[in-house]
Scaffold this motif. Sequence first.
Motif, PDB file in Angstrom:
ATOM      1  N   HIS A 123      -4.107   5.366  -4.546  1.00 33.30           N
ATOM      2  CA  HIS A 123      -5.122   4.474  -4.011  1.00 33.30           C
ATOM      3  C   HIS A 123      -5.684   3.625  -5.150  1.00 33.30           C
ATOM      4  O   HIS A 123      -6.140   4.165  -6.166  1.00 33.30           O
ATOM      5  CB  HIS A 123      -6.250   5.278  -3.343  1.00 33.30           C
ATOM      6  N   GLU A 125      -4.094  10.951  -4.490  1.00 33.93           N
ATOM      7  CA  GLU A 125      -4.481  11.813  -3.377  1.00 33.93           C
ATOM      8  C   GLU A 125      -3.205  12.332  -2.734  1.00 33.93           C
ATOM      9  O   GLU A 125      -2.582  11.668  -1.916  1.00 33.93           O
ATOM     10  CB  GLU A 125      -5.335  11.038  -2.364  1.00 33.93           C
ATOM     11  N   ASN A 141      -0.010  10.093  -2.478  1.00 30.54           N
ATOM     12  CA  ASN A 141      -0.421   8.704  -2.303  1.00 30.54           C
ATOM     13  C   ASN A 141      -1.225   8.200  -3.489  1.00 30.54           C
ATOM     14  O   ASN A 141      -1.949   8.964  -4.137  1.00 30.54           O
ATOM     15  CB  ASN A 141      -1.256   8.555  -1.030  1.00 30.54           C
ATOM     16  N   PHE A 187      -5.283   3.820 -10.507  1.00 34.93           N
ATOM     17  CA  PHE A 187      -5.055   4.426  -9.189  1.00 34.93           C
ATOM     18  C   PHE A 187      -5.578   5.860  -9.166  1.00 34.93           C
ATOM     19  O   PHE A 187      -5.510   6.590 -10.168  1.00 34.93           O
ATOM     20  CB  PHE A 187      -3.555   4.433  -8.858  1.00 34.93           C
ATOM     21  N   GLY A 230       0.779  -1.225   0.000  1.00 33.86           N
ATOM     22  CA  GLY A 230       0.000   0.000   0.000  1.00 33.86           C
ATOM     23  C   GLY A 230       0.811   1.275   0.000  1.00 33.86           C
ATOM     24  O   GLY A 230       0.289   2.359   0.249  1.00 33.86           O
ATOM     25  N   ASN A 231       2.101   1.133  -0.303  1.00 36.39           N
ATOM     26  CA  ASN A 231       2.980   2.298  -0.200  1.00 36.39           C
ATOM     27  C   ASN A 231       4.133   2.143  -1.182  1.00 36.39           C
ATOM     28  O   ASN A 231       4.731   1.064  -1.279  1.00 36.39           O
ATOM     29  CB  ASN A 231       3.495   2.396   1.241  1.00 36.39           C
ATOM     30  N   THR A 241      -7.973   1.491  -7.597  1.00 35.23           N
ATOM     31  CA  THR A 241      -9.381   1.474  -7.984  1.00 35.23           C
ATOM     32  C   THR A 241      -9.862   0.023  -8.051  1.00 35.23           C
ATOM     33  O   THR A 241      -9.086  -0.915  -7.885  1.00 35.23           O
ATOM     34  CB  THR A 241      -9.571   2.136  -9.358  1.00 35.23           C
TER      35      THR A 241
END
Length: 304
Positions: free
Chosen positions: A64, A59, A62, A56, A24-25, A66
């Motif tokens: 995120h 944000e 970052n 993605f 996640g990073n 889809t």
Amino acid sequence: MHLHVDEEITFRRLEILLVFMETGNLARAAEKLETSAVSVHRALHALESGLRCTLFRHEGRNLHPTDAAQALAEVARDVLRTMSEGIRSTREVAGYSADRIRIGSLYSLTSRTVPRLIMGLKLRMPDLHTELVLGSNADLLQKLRDGAIDAALMAVPEGTSDVESEPLFEDDIQFAAPTGSPYSAQQEINLGACASERFVSLSEGFVTYSGFVESFRVAGFTPNVVMKTGDIFSLMNLVSGGVGYTLLPGRVRGVLPHNVQLIPLQPKYLMRQTIALNFLRTRERDPNLLTLLTLCRTSKAELS
């Protein structure tokens, strides 16, 4: 039907996608992949370009995923798993196996020959995983041909042009009797004089059983076999318990029960086994087998 996958979509980028989805990073994904966060970002962007859709949401700094990214990740897991298995299977068909070797062996070779070979193999190839499969000569030959094992430590099979054999040592079968039996003091056994005795034996398919049958054929009578067993250690225990006499290869001398002795047969009854490393000729270029073959050739004196 012509199938086309955009050149931007590669196995490496799918792997990067999966690692990113797990972590996640960008930074953590880069650390796990031993690359840079920039390279991870570029790979994800290249997948979007190849798919021509957004994977993605941005944000700030970052990313995120889809629903589209989740769908691709699910497919990517299957694709990479299938391709990994396909590569392994292809290498095996071509005669190569990278990370493991499956060695078949007779039970009687597990007290000395097998441990020495496996330890020698571990010293030469520490990352190689070794699996041991035990069975009779007939079982091991069939497993060799079926691809269930890569090599077999057993007697040289007869009439097998598809099998390559590297002899390790020769072994004579001898008369096994409890200590204190009427035969204990004899220097050699006249098998022809044992027609009234009870015997125990291995099951068909074992090379020692073949020698057992042939010795009694020479002796001119069919032995009274009161029990058969599927492994040589049980056979020795039957002799120890007084169930019957048998014929055993000399290599088991070091693991005999304390009250069982081996006595040579008279020369006319003598049957000799040639124990060898056996593998299919189609696998003769396999690097793992070549290492094992070299080890056998350099360690013959220690293996008998």
